[in-house]
Scaffold this motif. Sequence first.
Motif, PDB file in Angstrom:
ATOM      1  N   LEU A   1      -1.717   5.427  -2.027  1.00  0.00           N
ATOM      2  CA  LEU A   1      -0.832   3.988  -3.101  1.00  0.00           C
ATOM      3  C   LEU A   1      -1.030   2.727  -3.916  1.00  0.00           C
ATOM      4  N   VAL A   2      -1.427   2.820  -5.190  1.00  0.00           N
ATOM      5  CA  VAL A   2      -1.803   1.244  -5.537  1.00  0.00           C
ATOM      6  C   VAL A   2      -1.048  -0.162  -4.671  1.00  0.00           C
ATOM      7  N   LEU A   3      -0.680  -0.521  -4.088  1.00  0.00           N
ATOM      8  CA  LEU A   3      -0.572  -1.711  -3.517  1.00  0.00           C
ATOM      9  C   LEU A   3      -0.988  -2.928  -3.801  1.00  0.00           C
ATOM     10  N   PRO A   4      -0.068  -4.160  -3.719  1.00  0.00           N
ATOM     11  CA  PRO A   4      -0.527  -5.823  -4.462  1.00  0.00           C
ATOM     12  C   PRO A   4      -1.417  -5.914  -4.014  1.00  0.00           C
ATOM     13  N   SER A   5      -2.105  -6.071  -3.867  1.00  0.00           N
ATOM     14  CA  SER A   5      -3.673  -7.892  -3.948  1.00  0.00           C
ATOM     15  C   SER A   5      -3.110  -8.314  -3.093  1.00  0.00           C
TER      16      SER A   5
END
Length: 291
Positions: free
Chosen positions: A84-88
């Motif tokens: 999943l694309v997670l926030p930095s």
Amino acid sequence: MMVPSAKLRLRKNILPKNLPDLSACIFLCVAMPTVYWFEIFIVSPTLFDWPLYIFHIILGTFVLVNVAGNFLAIMFVETSTKRLVLPSQVPKGWHVCAECESVAPPRSRHCNTCKACILKKEHHCIFTGCCVGLSNHRYFFVFLIYIWLSTLYCSGLNIFFIWPYVGGLTWWALIRLLLPGIWLVWNPCFETLYAFLFSINFIGFLFLTVLVFYYTNLIFNNVTTQENNSGNPTNLYDQGSRKENVKVALGKRWYLTWLFPTVWSPLPYDGFEWSIPYSDRGTQSVRPKCK
């Protein structure tokens, strides 16, 4: 604001990660078809005439398909933050997972066995070798209800079936039923095998009754096992009614999930954003921007 749930993701490796999980999974995979065979081909023909026997074959097969189908869905459906694309950065309400070395959404917890953060982690299921979380919670609960109902019904039938084999209500009969494994080794025969299967089924019913009561209460209140054991008396995620709380776990078409594991029932949340209802301020929610 509620957002539609994403499409189901599948796990790449469904094999249990350790020996206890593997042993429990193998036991259940053997027990389910064995009990089906015992009830359909041994018990039912002695208790019912032909029309009722056919009905029990249909009913038993329907239950087995739902039990096995939901069991496999628990194992195959991915419910972790993998891929999943997670926030930095760390959005409000999120936390940093040291093991994953990334941020994790609210209500997610890291599982040391699965080696991943699980979205809305409920618990790690030893019988499936994976965690129950946001995407497969529905399959776990339906599986639990079906297998509990089947053990309840089978226990009732088995009492009438096993009675002649154990010789009625005697101390010897009780010993054979309470210690079936010992007598199966000591005196291997069909009668002892029947007593063994009766005891396994009844013990399973007692165990599942406790689980059904516990997990039904959690779903009715929209609480996970970890949240329930945290000692925090305030349930931030309670949607205000049992029906709305059930939707969080089983989806918006929760009343159809009992028909078949593949019935579509979209979840109201995606595991990233969670609304916190307030009686005087409406609903509060924050959805982070991924960079």
